[in-house]
Write an enzyme that holds these catalytic residues in place. Sequence first.
Site, PDB file in Angstrom:
ATOM      1  N   SER A 103       0.820  -1.216   0.000  1.00  0.00           N
ATOM      2  CA  SER A 103       0.000   0.000   0.000  1.00  0.00           C
ATOM      3  C   SER A 103       0.854   1.266   0.000  1.00  0.00           C
ATOM      4  O   SER A 103       2.000   1.271   0.453  1.00  0.00           O
ATOM      5  CB  SER A 103      -0.912   0.030   1.224  1.00  0.00           C
ATOM      6  OG  SER A 103      -1.619  -1.177   1.359  1.00  0.00           O
ATOM      7  N   GLN A 104       0.230   2.324  -0.452  1.00  0.00           N
ATOM      8  CA  GLN A 104       0.826   3.664  -0.429  1.00  0.00           C
ATOM      9  C   GLN A 104       1.144   4.049   1.031  1.00  0.00           C
ATOM     10  O   GLN A 104       0.324   3.780   1.917  1.00  0.00           O
ATOM     11  CB  GLN A 104      -0.252   4.569  -1.021  1.00  0.00           C
ATOM     12  CG  GLN A 104       0.038   6.011  -1.114  1.00  0.00           C
ATOM     13  CD  GLN A 104      -1.255   6.773  -1.419  1.00  0.00           C
ATOM     14  OE1 GLN A 104      -2.336   6.195  -1.535  1.00  0.00           O
ATOM     15  NE2 GLN A 104      -1.125   8.068  -1.528  1.00  0.00           N
TER      16      GLN A 104
END
Length: 223
Positions: A70-71
């Site tokens: 994920s970011q």
Amino acid sequence: MNSMDFAGIGMTSQRTRERLIKRLKEQGISNQKVLDVIRLTPRHLFIDEALAHRAYEDTALPIGFSQTLSQPYIVARMTEILLSAGPLRRVLEIGTGSGYQSTILSQLVDTVFSVERIEPLLKKAQERFQTFGLNNIYTSLSDGSFGWNNNAPFDGIISTAAPQAIPEQLLRQLAPNGILVIPVGNGVSQSLSVIKRVGHSNEYDEDIVEKVKFVPLLTGVSH
Ligand code: SAH
């Protein structure tokens, strides 16, 4: 809680790391502990070497098997929300993936339980935990839709894959006043849901926080 000693690993890309932290603050991340842990955790060691130069950009990155790390913004946001429930002893993560989110959590809570359905991903993540000396992370190759009953109840549960609807089992494995942070929806539209169990009751409060985009929560395990 685990204090990581990254001394031997070296603080690569100090400047790009600082830039990432600044960006996270601008986006509203305010928990200093979360920011410190993200600053000190070597994200470049959780992805393929060919992508390492992008590790401190605020972007999701592929980790193989059609999955993504994920970011950083969303890792920070979900972690911050989870911690808002108060000091957490036992936390369940669904979707170990690269092991990055588990590594962040392991430095902020007592014990992390993390389940992953893709065996090669889990193996690699386990190697990373061992290399970093993170001895408060327990993992299992299993379908996280069922939680991890043997280790329940959990003060916090975080899912890094999105089901279409919240699995019942996860609610049942929450400790009194426990918190569940989970993206819910289909491939087109998902929202980040925050569910709190009200005391010892079987009542739950739900808040929808923001639009998100996660990989889907799939069933079964894959070897
Ligand atoms: N937390 C991870 C994010 C990985 S992406 C990280 O920091 O890198 C989400 C992960 O959830 C993928 O690895 C995917 O295989 C896993 N996943 C999807 N459905 C699952 C399920 N039912 N049970 C366990 N893991 C699942």
